[in-house]
Design a protein around this motif. Structure first.
Motif, PDB file in Angstrom:
ATOM      1  N   ALA A 186      31.889  43.446  48.579  1.00 53.55           N
ATOM      2  CA  ALA A 186      32.172  44.891  48.523  1.00 53.55           C
ATOM      3  C   ALA A 186      33.550  45.223  49.100  1.00 53.55           C
ATOM      4  O   ALA A 186      34.332  45.969  48.497  1.00 53.55           O
ATOM      5  N   MET A 187      33.873  44.669  50.255  1.00 50.93           N
ATOM      6  CA  MET A 187      35.155  44.996  50.890  1.00 50.93           C
ATOM      7  C   MET A 187      36.331  44.389  50.132  1.00 50.93           C
ATOM      8  O   MET A 187      37.328  45.062  49.877  1.00 50.93           O
ATOM      9  N   GLY A 188      36.247  43.112  49.765  1.00 47.25           N
ATOM     10  CA  GLY A 188      37.341  42.461  49.050  1.00 47.25           C
ATOM     11  C   GLY A 188      37.621  43.128  47.711  1.00 47.25           C
ATOM     12  O   GLY A 188      38.779  43.324  47.326  1.00 47.25           O
ATOM     13  N   THR A 189      36.569  43.486  46.993  1.00 46.60           N
ATOM     14  CA  THR A 189      36.739  44.165  45.707  1.00 46.60           C
ATOM     15  C   THR A 189      37.388  45.526  45.897  1.00 46.60           C
ATOM     16  O   THR A 189      38.311  45.891  45.159  1.00 46.60           O
ATOM     17  N   ALA A 190      36.941  46.280  46.891  1.00 46.38           N
ATOM     18  CA  ALA A 190      37.527  47.601  47.150  1.00 46.38           C
ATOM     19  C   ALA A 190      38.999  47.489  47.521  1.00 46.38           C
ATOM     20  O   ALA A 190      39.826  48.288  47.053  1.00 46.38           O
ATOM     21  N   LEU A 191      39.336  46.516  48.336  1.00 47.82           N
ATOM     22  CA  LEU A 191      40.740  46.327  48.715  1.00 47.82           C
ATOM     23  C   LEU A 191      41.587  45.920  47.515  1.00 47.82           C
ATOM     24  O   LEU A 191      42.682  46.453  47.304  1.00 47.82           O
ATOM     25  N   ALA A 192      41.103  44.979  46.725  1.00 47.50           N
ATOM     26  CA  ALA A 192      41.850  44.547  45.534  1.00 47.50           C
ATOM     27  C   ALA A 192      42.059  45.723  44.580  1.00 47.50           C
ATOM     28  O   ALA A 192      43.162  45.900  44.045  1.00 47.50           O
ATOM     29  N   GLU A 193      41.037  46.544  44.375  1.00 42.57           N
ATOM     30  CA  GLU A 193      41.173  47.715  43.506  1.00 42.57           C
ATOM     31  C   GLU A 193      42.191  48.698  44.062  1.00 42.57           C
ATOM     32  O   GLU A 193      43.003  49.256  43.313  1.00 42.57           O
TER      33      GLU A 193
END
Length: 73
Positions: A11-18
């Protein structure tokens, strides 16, 4: 070469990448389950084939891992 690499696409890595993509950065992503990178690839992320490739692809690395062993470094 990309601006930023994000390792770990929970969840966190995806949100940061987005967020980085939305700000116009070139982003490389890697996750040990490659399917988690598909949605980010559709948004323009570069998907690394290995964690080593991901680390070499940019000067800034963001690691979002629950435990160190997740990346098998």
């Amino acid at each position: 070469m990309s601006d930023i690499t994000v390792i770990g696409l929970g969840a966190m890595g995806t949100a940061l990448a987005e967020a980085f993509l939305n700000q116009g950065h070139a982003v490389t992503v890697w996750n040990r389950s490659p399917a988690k990178a598909e949605a980010l690839a559709a948004k323009g992320a570069i998907v690394a084939k290995s964690v080593e490739e991901a680390v070499r692809s940019s000067p800034l690395i963001v690691a979002c891992l629950l435990v160190y062993d997740t990346a098998h470094l």
